[in-house]
Design a protein around this motif. Structure first.
Motif, PDB file in Angstrom:
ATOM      1  N   GLN A 330       0.813  -1.217   0.000  1.00  0.00           N
ATOM      2  CA  GLN A 330       0.000   0.000   0.000  1.00  0.00           C
ATOM      3  C   GLN A 330       0.847   1.267   0.000  1.00  0.00           C
ATOM      4  O   GLN A 330       0.489   2.248  -0.658  1.00  0.00           O
ATOM      5  N   THR A 334      -0.815   2.349  -3.096  1.00  0.00           N
ATOM      6  CA  THR A 334      -2.146   2.710  -2.580  1.00  0.00           C
ATOM      7  C   THR A 334      -3.128   1.550  -2.730  1.00  0.00           C
ATOM      8  O   THR A 334      -2.854   0.570  -3.427  1.00  0.00           O
ATOM      9  N   LEU A 335      -4.283   1.713  -2.100  1.00  0.00           N
ATOM     10  CA  LEU A 335      -5.307   0.660  -2.089  1.00  0.00           C
ATOM     11  C   LEU A 335      -6.320   0.789  -3.221  1.00  0.00           C
ATOM     12  O   LEU A 335      -7.290   0.039  -3.265  1.00  0.00           O
ATOM     13  N   ASN A 336      -6.103   1.748  -4.116  1.00  0.00           N
ATOM     14  CA  ASN A 336      -7.120   1.952  -5.148  1.00  0.00           C
ATOM     15  C   ASN A 336      -7.367   0.695  -5.980  1.00  0.00           C
ATOM     16  O   ASN A 336      -6.484  -0.129  -6.176  1.00  0.00           O
ATOM     17  N   HIS A 381      -4.090   3.990  -9.447  1.00  0.00           N
ATOM     18  CA  HIS A 381      -4.590   5.363  -9.617  1.00  0.00           C
ATOM     19  C   HIS A 381      -3.380   6.273  -9.463  1.00  0.00           C
ATOM     20  O   HIS A 381      -2.741   6.298  -8.413  1.00  0.00           O
ATOM     21  N   ASP A 383      -2.571   9.637  -9.259  1.00  0.00           N
ATOM     22  CA  ASP A 383      -2.365  10.781  -8.362  1.00  0.00           C
ATOM     23  C   ASP A 383      -1.869  10.374  -6.969  1.00  0.00           C
ATOM     24  O   ASP A 383      -0.828  10.834  -6.526  1.00  0.00           O
ATOM     25  N   PRO A 384      -2.613   9.552  -6.238  1.00  0.00           N
ATOM     26  CA  PRO A 384      -2.144   9.216  -4.882  1.00  0.00           C
ATOM     27  C   PRO A 384      -0.911   8.320  -4.881  1.00  0.00           C
ATOM     28  O   PRO A 384      -0.147   8.331  -3.913  1.00  0.00           O
TER      29      PRO A 384
ATOM     30  N   GLN B 330      -8.028  11.153   0.379  1.00  0.00           N
ATOM     31  CA  GLN B 330      -7.142   9.993   0.385  1.00  0.00           C
ATOM     32  C   GLN B 330      -5.690  10.353   0.670  1.00  0.00           C
ATOM     33  O   GLN B 330      -4.988   9.618   1.367  1.00  0.00           O
ATOM     34  N   LYS B 331      -5.225  11.482   0.126  1.00  0.00           N
ATOM     35  CA  LYS B 331      -3.819  11.843   0.308  1.00  0.00           C
ATOM     36  C   LYS B 331      -3.517  12.249   1.756  1.00  0.00           C
ATOM     37  O   LYS B 331      -2.354  12.393   2.119  1.00  0.00           O
ATOM     38  N   LEU B 335      -7.224   5.172   1.928  1.00  0.00           N
ATOM     39  CA  LEU B 335      -8.538   4.572   1.636  1.00  0.00           C
ATOM     40  C   LEU B 335      -8.919   3.450   2.605  1.00  0.00           C
ATOM     41  O   LEU B 335      -9.931   2.787   2.400  1.00  0.00           O
ATOM     42  N   ASN B 336      -8.115   3.209   3.628  1.00  0.00           N
ATOM     43  CA  ASN B 336      -8.414   2.076   4.503  1.00  0.00           C
ATOM     44  C   ASN B 336      -9.808   2.179   5.125  1.00  0.00           C
ATOM     45  O   ASN B 336     -10.316   3.258   5.374  1.00  0.00           O
ATOM     46  N   ASP B 355      -9.363  12.069  -3.805  1.00  0.00           N
ATOM     47  CA  ASP B 355      -7.939  12.308  -3.564  1.00  0.00           C
ATOM     48  C   ASP B 355      -7.717  13.481  -2.614  1.00  0.00           C
ATOM     49  O   ASP B 355      -6.870  13.413  -1.723  1.00  0.00           O
ATOM     50  N   GLU B 356      -8.448  14.570  -2.833  1.00  0.00           N
ATOM     51  CA  GLU B 356      -8.150  15.825  -2.142  1.00  0.00           C
ATOM     52  C   GLU B 356      -9.197  16.231  -1.114  1.00  0.00           C
ATOM     53  O   GLU B 356      -8.941  17.126  -0.304  1.00  0.00           O
ATOM     54  N   PRO B 384      -0.068   3.605   7.175  1.00  0.00           N
ATOM     55  CA  PRO B 384      -0.010   4.317   5.888  1.00  0.00           C
ATOM     56  C   PRO B 384      -0.460   5.771   5.988  1.00  0.00           C
ATOM     57  O   PRO B 384      -0.044   6.589   5.162  1.00  0.00           O
ATOM     58  N   GLU B 388       1.902   9.639   4.932  1.00  0.00           N
ATOM     59  CA  GLU B 388       1.501  10.748   4.056  1.00  0.00           C
ATOM     60  C   GLU B 388       2.040  12.099   4.534  1.00  0.00           C
ATOM     61  O   GLU B 388       1.867  13.108   3.846  1.00  0.00           O
TER      62      GLU B 388
END
Lengths: 413, 413
Positions: A330, A334-336, A381, A383-384, B330-331, B335-336, B355-356, B384, B388
């Motif tokens: 992850q 990421t998890l997308n 994905h 972006d992230p 998400q950032k 997404l957990n 994302d934002e 995670p 970030e």
């Protein structure tokens, strides 16, 4: 590849990936660290380092495909009389922003003020910040940015916010450029119609603000699967924004900017009368999510742009039947969903569900994998995923040519 | 709070959160940026800055709760004669590692070599790296690390890898400490039983390696809901590792380290004969995932450790009925699942799927929220989420006391 044939997504990727010819290397490859690669770049000694020799996980972009995507966007939009204003939240990399501007884009977008500050500090002029600044400190900083960079434009979506921006602009001794953010859906912006027009009119009366037009982005439309369905739904969903734009225009308000759309709707938004520019982001890299939405010529696979962005990973474990473990989980991907695609292995199902490890399940593989082998992945994905890395390796024919800092990484404020 | 009563998770959080007394502040709060806070910290001028004045998204840790979690682990393990060796992949912060060592932990773990290098460079001695190093470059760096830090121990799970480590140790002029990683499940490590014992025996014969024991971590057991079910299943799943440990011991091999377990099984693994230390990570911060696994005294809510880690966010949009939009997506949160908990608002359902942006849906709220209001969130999964951020604000009674760099952030290699 015949563009109209219904090739499956996985088959396409097996034949299209740069990795198809050089799927993996033995565990004896070098393993240059991030710091070593930065040092080599500073000393102009990158020549000859293969992406397969990088310490992993490593984020790579194929420079030929990146250029191809920039050229494709320019060519296609050139016919349609709409410009691109790419969203830099995707790459967070000033060097890539400069390539986009050199490739015909009229400016960039940023989602956050701290991102805008990074790009401005890296000599990027035309920046449109698509999120409103609502706290006093952010408003003050946004005005400082506008003062030093006359091409900075920011969003507004509340009357009180317009008054706050005007006060701050006055305090900074400037007239600040703003666009009204018109909502599609319920996430950000002012609802389309009278409320939006009223804010535009208010902005028009405020002495220290200059109305430049409207922005209206439909996040929900970008990933609708199937081109015809996506076109139909996104145009229908855009109607209230179009009516708002037309009402503003009829009122004599400045509507020189009418911006929105994304990678999934870049060739759909161009049908909207008066539309000026596209906030495309992912087209520069592509990812698993966009690949599967389908395009105008191929309903199954979106082939308008080339998947240029990949992550290199190393196999750590092959003890268990029909399973492999890698070092990219992850924190690297990421998890997308859908999960990462392993280039060259159509039977691999990759999960980035563990923080530190990737886990692969498969029924068939092109070879017997051993510990230390490397694999190349298309990210779920972009972006992230990019936001997890401090640097991106630009490669050509698998050789690293440049190391670019992801300067706005982590700038979520 | 009566520990045996079946309070719902949400009710608990409403009454326990630091934010309950100071739920939000108006949009007129300051909004100190990351850079401003670093500058204030360097000048020793943090006094008086409230976490509610931070520019957002901002990652905060409540220092009293952090200390409480360290003390709780020490007290509970003190009775059970097992030590803690916390996993630093959770916090990636040398200062927190030092607090853990000062609070009775016998060392730290790291998942990646680049993490281990950061902690060693910050004067942390006892480091156990729980993932094998399989590429020549990583093996060479691991030996360099071992040469400068005699307390560095690394995992091995293949015979060939043991031989490679031995060769590299010889080349570096050292005898390197290793532990055999015994698999539970199919992710990493050598399968328990004969294969694992054979690797231990091989290591024992290699002149430049020193066998220290085994590690065996069950990632799948940590989040089994309900303490009794978790205890039963995790002990059962651990049996092959225990038998491997005992076979190694009978063979006369060194088994001074028998390490594993996590925050979900810290008071379960202690029942395993010979078990020496726990690789607990999340206990220091807690998160939504761990809160809902239930504890020994409360089957619904895991209250052994206090949720010390939060993210501050700002409301950006309140136009739409029963919805709010924030600046933490998400950032800022990953997404957990389960999604972030809004402290003080039991009816809020927060999604970090954009994302934002964060999007909140609710039926009831404690007040009418306006743009610029701030909210405090418990993160879905701490590891995670921390990854970030470049810095973490240490707060006491809501005031920022320290700014700690997340020095190993992004060190996924």
């Amino acid at each position: 590849m015949a563009s109209r044939s219904r090739l499956s997504r996985r088959n396409f990727l097996v034949t299209s990936g740069a990795g198809a010819a050089a799927l993996c290397v033995s565990g004896n490859a070098g393993g240059y660290t991030s710091a070593e690669m930065r040092a080599r770049a500073a000393d102009d000694k990158l020549t000859g380092v293969s992406k397969w020799e990088l310490d992993t996980p490593a984020l790579c972009v194929d420079l030929d495909k990146l250029s191809q995507n920039i050229a494709t966007m320019r060519t296609r939009l050139g016919d349609m009389k709409v410009a691109s204003r790419p969203h830099a939240k995707t790459h967070k990399c000033p060097t890539i922003a400069k390539l986009q501007l050199a490739g015909g884009s009229i400016g960039i977008c940023t989602a956050k003020l701290s991102e805008a500050e990074v790009f401005a500090a890296n000599s990027i002029g035309p920046i449109l910040m698509t999120t409103s600044n609502v706290t006093p400190n952010k408003i003050r900083r946004a005005m400082a940015l506008r003062k030093s960079n006359p091409q900075f434009v920011q969003a507004v979506d509340y009357a009180q916010n317009a008054r706050d921006l005007n006060d701050a602009a006055k305090a900074a001794g400037i007239v600040a450029d703003v666009v009204v953010d018109v909502a599609i859906g319920t996430r950000s912006g002012v609802p389309a119609g009278d409320q939006a027009v009223a804010i535009a009119q208010l902005v028009d009366t405020l002495p220290n603000l200059k109305l430049r037009g409207i922005i209206s982005y439909d996040g929900g439309a970008q990933h609708i699967k199937g081109f015809r369905k996506r076109a139909e739904e996104s145009l229908k969903r855009y109607e209230p924004s179009l009516r708002t734009f037309e009402a503003m225009k009829r009122s004599g308000l400045n509507t020189e900017i009418f911006s929105g759309g994304g990678t999934g709707t870049y060739n759909i938004m161009t049908k909207i009368p008066g539309f000026t520019d596209l906030q495309v982001g992912s087209y520069i890299f592509m990812d698993c999510q966009y690949l599967e939405i389908g395009g105008e010529e191929n309903e199954d696979l979106y082939t308008d742009f080339a998947p240029s962005l990949t992550v290199m990973t190393t196999v750590l474990n092959n003890y268990f039947p029909n399973r492999l473990t890698t070092d990219a989980g992850q924190k690297a991907l990421t998890l997308n969903q859908p999960g990462p695609i392993v280039i060259g292995e159509k039977g691999f199902r990759y999960s980035a569900g563990s923080d530190e490890f990737g886990t692969i399940q498969y029924d068939t593989s092109s070879k017997a994998y051993t510990v230390g082998d490397k694999l190349e992945l298309i990210v779920p994905h972009c972006d992230p995923a990019v936001n997890e890395y401090d640097q991106i390796y630009g490669t050509r024919k698998d050789r690293v040519e440049v190391v670019w800092p992801v300067s706005a990484r982590g700038h979520s404020q």
